[in-house]
Design a protein around this motif. Structure first.
Motif, PDB file in Angstrom:
ATOM      1  N   THR A 123      18.107   6.337   7.363  1.00  0.00           N
ATOM      2  CA  THR A 123      16.848   6.545   8.089  1.00  0.00           C
ATOM      3  C   THR A 123      16.089   7.956   7.746  1.00  0.00           C
ATOM      4  N   VAL A 124      16.946   8.816   7.778  1.00  0.00           N
ATOM      5  CA  VAL A 124      16.141  10.211   7.545  1.00  0.00           C
ATOM      6  C   VAL A 124      15.646  10.167   6.282  1.00  0.00           C
ATOM      7  N   LEU A 125      16.388   9.742   4.982  1.00  0.00           N
ATOM      8  CA  LEU A 125      15.951   9.726   3.696  1.00  0.00           C
ATOM      9  C   LEU A 125      14.582   8.879   3.537  1.00  0.00           C
ATOM     10  N   ALA A 126      14.725   7.720   4.296  1.00  0.00           N
ATOM     11  CA  ALA A 126      13.603   6.842   4.125  1.00  0.00           C
ATOM     12  C   ALA A 126      12.380   7.505   4.815  1.00  0.00           C
ATOM     13  N   LYS A 127      12.483   8.103   5.820  1.00  0.00           N
ATOM     14  CA  LYS A 127      11.307   8.879   6.409  1.00  0.00           C
ATOM     15  C   LYS A 127      10.884   9.845   5.594  1.00  0.00           C
ATOM     16  N   GLU A 128      11.568  10.532   4.974  1.00  0.00           N
ATOM     17  CA  GLU A 128      10.981  11.617   4.060  1.00  0.00           C
ATOM     18  C   GLU A 128      10.467  10.999   2.946  1.00  0.00           C
ATOM     19  N   LEU A 129      10.779   9.813   2.402  1.00  0.00           N
ATOM     20  CA  LEU A 129      10.238   9.176   1.248  1.00  0.00           C
ATOM     21  C   LEU A 129       8.875   8.593   1.701  1.00  0.00           C
ATOM     22  N   LEU A 130       8.788   8.166   2.745  1.00  0.00           N
ATOM     23  CA  LEU A 130       7.387   7.530   3.643  1.00  0.00           C
ATOM     24  C   LEU A 130       6.443   8.809   3.471  1.00  0.00           C
ATOM     25  N   ALA A 131       7.167  10.046   4.179  1.00  0.00           N
ATOM     26  CA  ALA A 131       6.158  11.175   4.104  1.00  0.00           C
ATOM     27  C   ALA A 131       5.641  11.764   2.971  1.00  0.00           C
ATOM     28  N   VAL A 168      16.651  10.803  -5.560  1.00  0.00           N
ATOM     29  CA  VAL A 168      16.633  11.868  -6.661  1.00  0.00           C
ATOM     30  C   VAL A 168      15.724  11.328  -7.812  1.00  0.00           C
ATOM     31  N   THR A 169      15.467   9.857  -8.009  1.00  0.00           N
ATOM     32  CA  THR A 169      14.577   9.609  -8.918  1.00  0.00           C
ATOM     33  C   THR A 169      13.168   9.706  -8.527  1.00  0.00           C
ATOM     34  N   LYS A 170      12.895  10.076  -7.315  1.00  0.00           N
ATOM     35  CA  LYS A 170      11.413  10.329  -6.750  1.00  0.00           C
ATOM     36  C   LYS A 170      10.632   8.965  -6.964  1.00  0.00           C
ATOM     37  N   PRO A 171      11.084   7.963  -6.324  1.00  0.00           N
ATOM     38  CA  PRO A 171      10.715   6.737  -6.556  1.00  0.00           C
ATOM     39  C   PRO A 171       9.033   6.626  -5.986  1.00  0.00           C
ATOM     40  N   THR A 172       8.287   5.732  -6.339  1.00  0.00           N
ATOM     41  CA  THR A 172       7.065   5.315  -5.974  1.00  0.00           C
ATOM     42  C   THR A 172       7.242   4.289  -4.828  1.00  0.00           C
ATOM     43  N   ILE A 173       8.200   3.249  -5.088  1.00  0.00           N
ATOM     44  CA  ILE A 173       8.429   2.105  -4.494  1.00  0.00           C
ATOM     45  C   ILE A 173      10.000   1.908  -4.352  1.00  0.00           C
ATOM     46  N   LEU A 174      10.562   1.751  -2.977  1.00  0.00           N
ATOM     47  CA  LEU A 174      12.042   1.710  -2.773  1.00  0.00           C
ATOM     48  C   LEU A 174      12.255   0.189  -2.222  1.00  0.00           C
ATOM     49  N   LEU A 175      12.802  -0.559  -2.824  1.00  0.00           N
ATOM     50  CA  LEU A 175      13.096  -1.906  -2.418  1.00  0.00           C
ATOM     51  C   LEU A 175      14.639  -1.859  -1.830  1.00  0.00           C
ATOM     52  N   MET A 176      15.033  -2.124  -0.576  1.00  0.00           N
ATOM     53  CA  MET A 176      16.119  -1.924   0.344  1.00  0.00           C
ATOM     54  C   MET A 176      16.663  -3.438   0.447  1.00  0.00           C
ATOM     55  N   ASP A 177      17.525  -3.904  -0.326  1.00  0.00           N
ATOM     56  CA  ASP A 177      18.051  -5.316   0.215  1.00  0.00           C
ATOM     57  C   ASP A 177      19.176  -5.147   1.032  1.00  0.00           C
ATOM     58  N   GLU A 178      19.182  -5.541   2.468  1.00  0.00           N
ATOM     59  CA  GLU A 178      20.236  -5.383   3.501  1.00  0.00           C
ATOM     60  C   GLU A 178      20.802  -4.135   3.421  1.00  0.00           C
ATOM     61  N   PRO A 179      20.183  -2.888   3.411  1.00  0.00           N
ATOM     62  CA  PRO A 179      20.760  -1.695   3.217  1.00  0.00           C
ATOM     63  C   PRO A 179      21.730  -1.351   4.406  1.00  0.00           C
ATOM     64  N   MET A 181       0.818  -1.295  -0.014  1.00  0.00           N
ATOM     65  CA  MET A 181      -0.153   0.089   0.041  1.00  0.00           C
ATOM     66  C   MET A 181       0.737   1.226  -0.037  1.00  0.00           C
ATOM     67  N   PRO A 182       0.281   2.402  -0.215  1.00  0.00           N
ATOM     68  CA  PRO A 182       1.070   3.637  -0.287  1.00  0.00           C
ATOM     69  C   PRO A 182       1.371   3.979   1.262  1.00  0.00           C
ATOM     70  N   ASN A 183       2.653   4.749   1.125  1.00  0.00           N
ATOM     71  CA  ASN A 183       3.160   5.207   2.466  1.00  0.00           C
ATOM     72  C   ASN A 183       3.280   4.035   3.412  1.00  0.00           C
ATOM     73  N   GLU A 184       3.580   2.790   3.019  1.00  0.00           N
ATOM     74  CA  GLU A 184       3.761   1.736   3.914  1.00  0.00           C
ATOM     75  C   GLU A 184       5.214   1.160   3.697  1.00  0.00           C
ATOM     76  N   ALA A 185       5.655   0.801   5.115  1.00  0.00           N
ATOM     77  CA  ALA A 185       7.025   0.244   5.136  1.00  0.00           C
ATOM     78  C   ALA A 185       6.861  -1.362   5.653  1.00  0.00           C
ATOM     79  N   VAL A 186       7.649  -2.097   4.815  1.00  0.00           N
ATOM     80  CA  VAL A 186       7.431  -3.602   5.196  1.00  0.00           C
ATOM     81  C   VAL A 186       8.853  -4.031   5.405  1.00  0.00           C
ATOM     82  N   TYR A 187       8.922  -5.205   6.512  1.00  0.00           N
ATOM     83  CA  TYR A 187      10.203  -5.639   6.789  1.00  0.00           C
ATOM     84  C   TYR A 187       9.973  -6.987   6.267  1.00  0.00           C
TER      85      TYR A 187
END
Length: 235
Positions: A173-181, A149-160, A27-33
């Motif tokens: 984490t700061v950037l991830a929070k901004e993307l979620l917002a 900078v790509t302004k993604p709709t979905i970001l998939l982070m593999d063991e970041p 879903m939009p604005n969703e972070a999944v582990y």
């Protein structure tokens, strides 16, 4: 609006079934582990969702429209961030600029975007340096800036956060929070819980060749009262 969902997603290598997922929804604005033992297919699933791998069978849908098995992750702004990101044999600045080189932005606008991204990851002063001088954590931060900078709709982070220091994890984490917002969806794999995984409110767990979905309960550490002993109790 559902950014991504899949039905009967199967990945099989010869006679080995890696996973079969009847239904998956992001879903939009969703972070999944995304969790699971080594070798269960976490990286493979991320690559399938990003369009970098073709599933054996199944249907991927984005924005209510069916995607072909092979689709451009750039077109749909789905970004896959590898744990050992590929960087070009060039400067830090040009590595981030590469992500928006064909955009309709003006040269000045592109420069502003790149500098802003580098500032957010704390590497603005290294813009003119060659990437060969960077540490592993700094390279991961560059990759995150390039994704931003790509302004993604979905970001998939593999063991970041693998082998990163505390500062690098905090910067990511700061950037991830901004993307979620901004409504971006995140899927994060990690063998360790940290600031990034704490952003997640749901987990996907790959086990027994399928995916189990459940809420991610945030553990609240309650300080325990210090126990004291009298001499009689100690004896």
């Amino acid at each position: 609006m559902i950014p991504l969902h899949a039905n009967n997603l199967t990945m099989q290598f010869k006679d080995k079934m890696l996973f079969h997922i009847p239904k998956l929804q992001l879903m939009p604005n969703e972070a999944v582990y995304l969790r699971g033992d080594n070798g269960v297919g976490k990286t493979t699933l991320l690559k399938v969702l990003s369009g970098l791998l073709q599933p054996t069978s199944g249907q991927l849908n984005l924005h209510q429209s069916r995607l072909s098995r092979w689709f451009s992750p750039n077109k749909h702004r789905i970004v896959y961030l590898h744990q050992t990101p590929y960087l070009f044999d060039d400067t830090v600045y040009n590595n981030v600029l590469y992500a928006i080189r064909f955009s309709s932005l003006s040269r000045q606008e592109k420069r502003a975007q790149v500098i802003s991204a580098l500032r957010k990851v704390g590497l603005e002063t290294l813009a003119k340096e060659h990437v060969s001088v960077l540490s592993g954590g700094e390279k991961q931060r560059i990759a995150m800036a390039r994704a931003w900078v790509t302004k993604p709709t979905i970001l998939l982070m593999d063991e970041p956060s693998s082998s990163l220091d505390i500062e690098s994890i905090t910067r990511l984490t700061v950037l991830a929070k901004e993307l979620l917002a901004n409504g971006v969806s995140l899927v994060i794999t990690s063998h360790q819980q940290n600031e990034l995984t704490e952003l997640c409110t749901k987990q996907w767990w790959i086990k027994n060749h399928t995916l189990v979905e459940s809420p991610l309960l945030q553990l609240i550490k309650v300080p325990q009262p210090q126990q004291t002993f009298t001499q009689t109790e100690y004896l």
